[in-house]
Design an enzyme around this catalytic site. Structure first.
Site, PDB file in Angstrom:
ATOM      1  N   GLY A  39      41.902  43.299  45.741  1.00 38.46           N
ATOM      2  CA  GLY A  39      40.739  42.405  45.699  1.00 38.46           C
ATOM      3  C   GLY A  39      41.061  40.988  46.118  1.00 38.46           C
ATOM      4  N   GLU A  63      40.860  35.060  39.605  1.00 35.74           N
ATOM      5  CA  GLU A  63      41.952  34.402  40.348  1.00 35.74           C
ATOM      6  C   GLU A  63      42.068  32.946  39.927  1.00 35.74           C
ATOM      7  OE1 GLU A  63      43.699  36.570  41.611  1.00 35.74           O
ATOM      8  OE2 GLU A  63      42.191  38.141  41.832  1.00 35.74           O
ATOM      9  N   GLU A  77      52.956  38.868  46.038  1.00 39.28           N
ATOM     10  CA  GLU A  77      53.114  39.615  44.794  1.00 39.28           C
ATOM     11  C   GLU A  77      53.087  41.111  45.105  1.00 39.28           C
ATOM     12  OE1 GLU A  77      50.236  38.867  41.686  1.00 39.28           O
ATOM     13  OE2 GLU A  77      51.333  40.114  40.285  1.00 39.28           O
ATOM     14  N   GLU A 132      48.086  39.681  33.523  1.00 39.09           N
ATOM     15  CA  GLU A 132      46.920  40.446  33.983  1.00 39.09           C
ATOM     16  C   GLU A 132      45.983  40.835  32.844  1.00 39.09           C
ATOM     17  OE1 GLU A 132      46.046  40.213  36.784  1.00 39.09           O
ATOM     18  OE2 GLU A 132      47.832  39.878  37.997  1.00 39.09           O
TER      19      GLU A 132
HETATM   20  N1  B3K Z   1      47.841  39.471  41.054  1.00 38.42           N
HETATM   21  C1  B3K Z   1      47.140  40.141  42.104  1.00 38.42           C
HETATM   22  C2  B3K Z   1      47.539  41.558  42.298  1.00 38.42           C
HETATM   23  C3  B3K Z   1      48.753  41.741  43.121  1.00 38.42           C
HETATM   24  C4  B3K Z   1      48.974  43.189  43.424  1.00 38.42           C
HETATM   25  C5  B3K Z   1      50.273  43.441  44.079  1.00 38.42           C
HETATM   26  N2  B3K Z   1      50.427  44.825  44.432  1.00 38.42           N
HETATM   27  C6  B3K Z   1      45.671  40.085  41.923  1.00 38.42           C
HETATM   28  C7  B3K Z   1      45.198  39.853  40.563  1.00 38.42           C
HETATM   29  O1  B3K Z   1      45.421  40.613  39.649  1.00 38.42           O
HETATM   30  O2  B3K Z   1      44.585  38.841  40.362  1.00 38.42           O
HETATM   31 ZN    ZN Z   2      45.060  39.266  38.096  1.00 36.96          ZN
END
Ligand code: B3K
Ligand code: ZN
Length: 849
Positions: free
Chosen positions: A254, A291, A122, A313
């Site tokens: 993270g 997550e 991602e 998000e």
């Molecule tokens: N979805 C990922 C973040 C990805 C960042 C890419 N630059 C982590 C999260 O928000 O859970």
């Molecule tokens: Zn996320």
């Protein structure tokens, strides 16, 4: 390695891809410098798409061969991908490419970190692995074979075959390429199990490097709690037989929610009482939950395009906040979230990086994983829930999961679900997704007869994204207190929709004290002239825990802005109010600890700027030091009592109760340290048997200009623990005084343990410099210069992390002409760097524009 530059991308240009993908078979022949990726994809023309251009993304790939239905073809390859003539019916496309994971320092795509292979796809990293329609609306079922001479070979889904030197994985759930993951290495697992509510027995594993296996138990428990919570609260069950988590040391953020194979920054998984603080434990619990929750909000229902990022998000942050509130203290979590929002998102909204929760254009999508998309995105969902009520929210979410499972969706889909489930028209509410900027809310009050009226006015600063902002729907939770502190009007939700709007309360016998925006019911800046007496009254009596804290916070903010502006001695109101709060044993210790946390210096700078004054970082620092000294002096007795009372005598546990007591004890210590010649801090440092107490004591010693021997001792004790060493680096910069911050940072960059290519280490040092307000904004520009030097250096190897840290400059126009000149010079120097990445070019360009 430089990225291809497709220029600006617009939401309005969205078009579906011309082909559907029926299956994807990937074979990896792992080799550090020449991993071979063989891809077999079943394509079929997409009846919904007019444009049938066959374009596959692909960057930094060594092309070996391509065939269609077994016949060799010669595609046209550019820096961004390939095009090819393809048949007008379904066909099987095969390519072979070679990639170089060992030289992939950008940590995007397939890369190596300490002998282990790992991926991060991602947003657009899959195109660095193979040619593919690398966009979230192209979903498919993946089968992956990994050939490699390593004991652990992992990918998404369920393991279907394994043998010496290979493993095969199949993920039955269609997914976009950004959720693909592969891990290979010498790893040890910390196993666990979970039985879902329908009886599925799920194998859980946390995979770590040998030596770290004793630091996984907490994360495993957090995972099991998250799985249970999502079943109980959202009715969402896990959908595979196995769930793997892997800890990686070199990671840009993270963690990442890849289907069935979450990959984590080791700082977001590994914890033991000796090496991790209470805050680390809490963060780990929240990230594990976040997550995991993505499995439904993100993976099963994904985004149509990257403009819709907040769809997954914002919602997932909202869900993980609910989870933390349930696991720990809801008011404490709310306050912590608002501190974070004001510290990170409000500045974004107030400066050149402002963008709507759903942006309408971008050059590099990685630059939009922002506090606005995440945290403001979550606030917008909180408002929606407040407006439709808990039942309405629950019905809407059920409908969302029913209607959109397996789809790639938009904010329109999301809002339609709420409209359909609750009958509420959300067309005006939708502006929260399209307008940038924090609405400023001003308030007038009147009381006549027994009628009390509140009149609100909302105003949002125009930004390039939203030049003509319109009124937004603002849910304002209000309560009224009588003169003796009794609540005469319990919390009620006012729905503001106009630019100016009045709300009346009848039967109010005496002039009440209003408690406005309870629970921080909307992400706005409340701008209300309130007397010191009234703030003190709310600090003593407000029944809403958020607003009670807010009253103290606002008082401290006013005292500090006033002190910074005039240099006049500070009055003792705040310290007086605090003493009462500190003595109130009915209040949760964690909550009292937050009461003791003063607004940070950048918050004061932002408040001054908003009020039309140019902030002087040194004056802010002086005011802040003076207030701390004053609190220490006036509340010394209460603080000393608390310091004794809050001692935790049971064995360490990272739960909310113990953590709250430690937080309050350490908050008291920071003040007492100003009076006792560091006597307590020194004793605490030597006696500490956990990192929370050890690190807090070390911080106090350093802040007081002491602690040379403890600092050495700390290094000797922890030099083998990379995550603790990050703390050793960070705390020296954080605790340095304004004159010491830059020299300390510069000295640390020369240290043999300054592994600057490791994002955690880089952030420990430079994130702390950016957070040392008066140090970073040194009048001679030394802070700006040092950061710029290192950003330029980092950009050449890791643009994502460099671009993220570069946001430290976002407030540069708030300061005086001299500082502006210095900051501009550094931004221009960065902009002029040959071969600057697309990430940095966009960030610096926006900040200079
Ligand atoms: N979805 C990922 C973040 C990805 C960042 C890419 N630059 C982590 C999260 O928000 O859970
Ligand atoms: Zn996320």
């Amino acid at each position: 390695m430089r990225d291809a530059a497709p220029g600006k991308i617009f939401l309005k240009d969205y078009k579906p891809f011309g082909y559907l993908v029926d299956f994807v078979h990937l074979t990896f022949d792992l080799s550090p410098h020449a991993t071979r990726v063989t891809t077999k994809i079943g394509f079929r023309p997409n009846p919904e798409a007019e444009d049938k251009t066959f374009f596959l993304h692909g960057e930094h790939l060594k092309f070996i061969s391509a065939t269609i239905d077994g016949m060799p073809v010669t595609p046209l390859i550019t820096a961004e991908g390939l095009t090819c003539h393809v048949p007008p019916h379904d066909f099987v496309w095969e390519t072979v490419v070679e990639i170089d994971p060992a030289n992939n320092t950008a940590l995007e795509g397939l890369y190596m970190s300490k002998g282990m292979y790992s991926t991060q796809c991602e947003a657009e990293g899959f195109r660095k692995i193979t040619f593919y329609p690398d966009r979230p609306d192209v979903m498919s079922v993946f089968t992956v074979r990994i050939n490699g001479d390593l004991p652990v070979l992992l990918s998404n889904g369920n393991k279907v075959a394994t043998g010496p030197g290979f493993a095969e994985w199949h993920d039955p759930w269609p997914k976009p390429a950004y959720l693909f993951a592969l891990v290979a290495g010498e790893l040890i697992n910390h196993p666990g199990r979970f039985t879902t509510k329908s009886g599925r027995d799920v194998e859980l594993n946390i995979w770590v490097r040998p030596g770290d296996e004793d630091k996984c138990a907490f994360a495993m428990e957090a995972l099991r709690k998250s799985m249970k919570w999502d079943e109980d609260v959202y009715g969402r069950e896990y959908d595979l037989d196995i769930f793997n988590i892997v800890a990686v040391d070199d990671f840009n953020m993270g963690a990442m929610e890849n289907k069935g194979l979450n990959i984590f920054n080791s700082s977001a998984v590994l914890a033991s009482p000796e090496t991790a603080t209470d805050l680390n434990f809490e963060r780990i619990e929240a990230i594990i939950a976040h997550e995991y929750f993505h499995n439904w909000t993100g993976n099963r229902i994904t985004c149509r395009d990257w403009f819709q990022l907040c769809l997954k998000e914002g919602l997932t942050v909202f869900r993980d906040s609910q989870f933390t509130s349930d696991m720990r203290s809801a008011p404490v979590k709310r306050i912590a979230d608002v501190i974070d929002l004001r510290g990170r998102q409000f500045p974004e909204d107030a400066g050149p990086l402002a963008h709507p929760v759903r942006p309408e254009s971008y050059e590099e999508i990685n630059n939009f994983y922002t506090a606005t998309v995440y945290e403001k995105g979550a606030e917008v969902i909180g408002m929606l829930k407040r407006l439709v009520g808990d039942d309405g929210y629950a019905r809407a979410l059920d409908l969302y999961f029913d209607r959109h499972d397996g789809q790639a969706c938009t904010i329109e889909d999301w809002l339609t679900v709420f409209q359909d489930a609750t009958g509420r028209d959300l067309s005006q509410f939708k502006r929260w997704y399209s307008q940038a900027g924090t609405p400023r809310l001003t308030v007038e009050e009147s009381w006549e007869g027994d009628r009390y009226t509140l009149t609100f006015t909302q105003e949002t600063r125009p930004t390039p994204h939203s030049p003509d902002p319109k009124p937004q729907v603002i849910p304002i939770a209000v309560g009224l207190l009588g003169p003796n502190g009794d609540e005469i009007q319990p919390t009620t939700l006012l729905e503001m929709t106009d630019a100016t709007q009045s709300f009346t309360f009848d039967g109010i016998p005496s002039k009440p004290v209003p408690s406005i925006l309870r629970g921080f019911s909307a992400p706005v800046a409340l701008d209300r002239k309130v007397s010191r007496e009234e703030r003190a009254f709310l600090l003593a009596h407000d029944t809403d825990p958020f607003n009670r804290w807010e009253a103290g916070r606002a008082l401290a903010r006013e005292i500090l802005t006033e002190g910074a502006r005039t240099g006049a001695p500070l009055d003792g109101d705040f310290a007086e109010g605090l003493r009462n709060v500190l003595r109130d044993d009915s209040l949760d210790p964690a909550y009292r600890a937050l009461m003791l946390a003063l607004p940070g210096q950048s918050e004061i700078a932002a408040a001054l700027h908003a009020a039309g004054t140019v902030p002087d970082p040194m004056a802010i620092w002086t005011a802040s030091e003076t207030l701390k000294d004053q609190i220490a002096r006036l509340a010394e007795a209460e603080l000393a009592t608390l310091y004794e009372e809050m001692q935790v005598r049971e064995p360490y546990a990272p739960n909310a109760d113990q953590a709250g007591r430690r937080a309050l004890r350490n908050a008291a210590l920071a003040f007492l340290n100003r009076r006792d010649g560091a006597m307590r801090a020194r004793a605490q440092y030597s006696a500490a048997d956990n990192m929370t107490m050890q690190l807090a004591a070390l911080g106090c010693l350093l802040a007081a200009g002491n602690g040379v021997s403890e600092l050495e001792d700390f290094y000797d004790q922890w030099q083998g623990e990379r995550l603790v060493l990050d703390k050793w680096f960070a705390i020296q910069v954080m605790q340095a005084d304004p004159w010491g911050a830059v020299p300390t940072t510069a000295r640390l960059t020369q240290h043999s343990d300054f592994m600057w290519q490791n994002p955690n280490r880089f952030r420990a040092v430079f994130g702390s410099l950016a957070g040392n307000h008066a140090g970073f904004h040194a009048a001679d520009g030394a802070g700006y210069r040092l950061l710029a030097d290192w950003l330029i250096r980092l950009d050449a190897v890791n643009p994502q992390t460099a671009a993220r840290m570069c946001a430290a400059f976002q407030t540069w126009r708030h300061y005086d002409a001299g500082r502006q000149l210095n900051a501009r010079a550094e931004l221009e120097r960065i902009a002029a760097t040959p071969d600057l990445s697309r990430d940095m070019t966009e960030m610096v360009g926006r900040m200079l524009s």
